[in-house]
Design a protein around this motif. Structure first.
Motif, short mmCIF file in Angstrom:
data_model
loop_
_atom_site.label_atom_id
_atom_site.label_comp_id
_atom_site.label_asym_id
_atom_site.label_seq_id
_atom_site.Cartn_x
_atom_site.Cartn_y
_atom_site.Cartn_z
N HIS A 150 9.20 56.89 57.45
CA HIS A 150 10.48 56.53 58.05
C HIS A 150 10.33 55.66 59.29
O HIS A 150 11.27 55.00 59.71
N HIS A 152 9.90 56.86 62.32
CA HIS A 152 10.42 57.54 63.51
C HIS A 152 10.09 59.03 63.46
O HIS A 152 9.75 59.55 62.40
N HIS A 154 10.84 63.06 63.63
CA HIS A 154 11.93 63.94 63.19
C HIS A 154 12.16 65.09 64.16
O HIS A 154 11.32 65.40 64.95
ZN ZN Z 1 13.61 59.95 59.02
#
Ligand code: ZN
Length: 154
Positions: A150, A152, A154
């Motif tokens: 992703h 980034h 979490h």
């Molecule tokens: Zn994510």
């Protein structure tokens, strides 16, 4: 573990400008969490954090080029009052959402109001500023596959 690519880093920070004025701080709030190496925080701070471990504290001075960039004079424009719905109420310091060159929304700050028009500045409010950070590294962990995919934390 030490901060490296694909680590998720948790840190507290205080940001001051060159005059010692506090601009932002995570004190009394949740610390900031980010995926290292993903360009999610300003480059000068990200590179200073590289190799640091939990419990470490650091003071970092970041030049504009490594923070929010230099002031671009082309982004400062004077527009006619008719560009505003309620031009009479417009005052320096007000911020508006405007359409950027690529059609993206950008925030502009009113810097001057005169008979000739309203001067707006689309530079980042912190462009051109030397920033000082006081950082304490709270936690460093390996990012999960999903976080890396992703881009980034979490
Ligand atoms: Zn994510």
């Amino acid at each position: 573990m030490k901060i490296d690519e694909k680590c998720v880093v948790t840190f507290h920070y205080k940001m001051t400008n060159d005059n010692g004025v506090e601009l932002d701080s995570s004190a009394g709030r949740e610390p900031l969490v980010y995926l290292h190496g993903g360009g999610k925080i300003i480059p000068g701070l990200e590179s200073a954090l590289e190799g640091k471990s939990p419990g470490e504290r650091l003071q970092v001075t970041v030049q504009p080029e490594q923070a929010f960039g230099n002031v671009d004079p082309d982004l400062i424009q004077t527009v006619p009052p008719s560009a505003f719905e309620n031009a009479d109420d417009v005052q320096p310091g007000m911020q508006f959402q405007a359409q950027g060159p690529q059609g993206r929304a950008q925030v502009v700050t009113v810097t001057e109001v005169s008979d000739e028009g309203i001067q707006v500045d689309a530079n980042h409010p912190l462009a051109g500023q030397v920033l000082h950070f006081d950082v304490s590294v709270e936690d460093v962990r390996q990012a999960t596959e999903e976080e890396i995919a992703h881009g980034h934390a979490h």
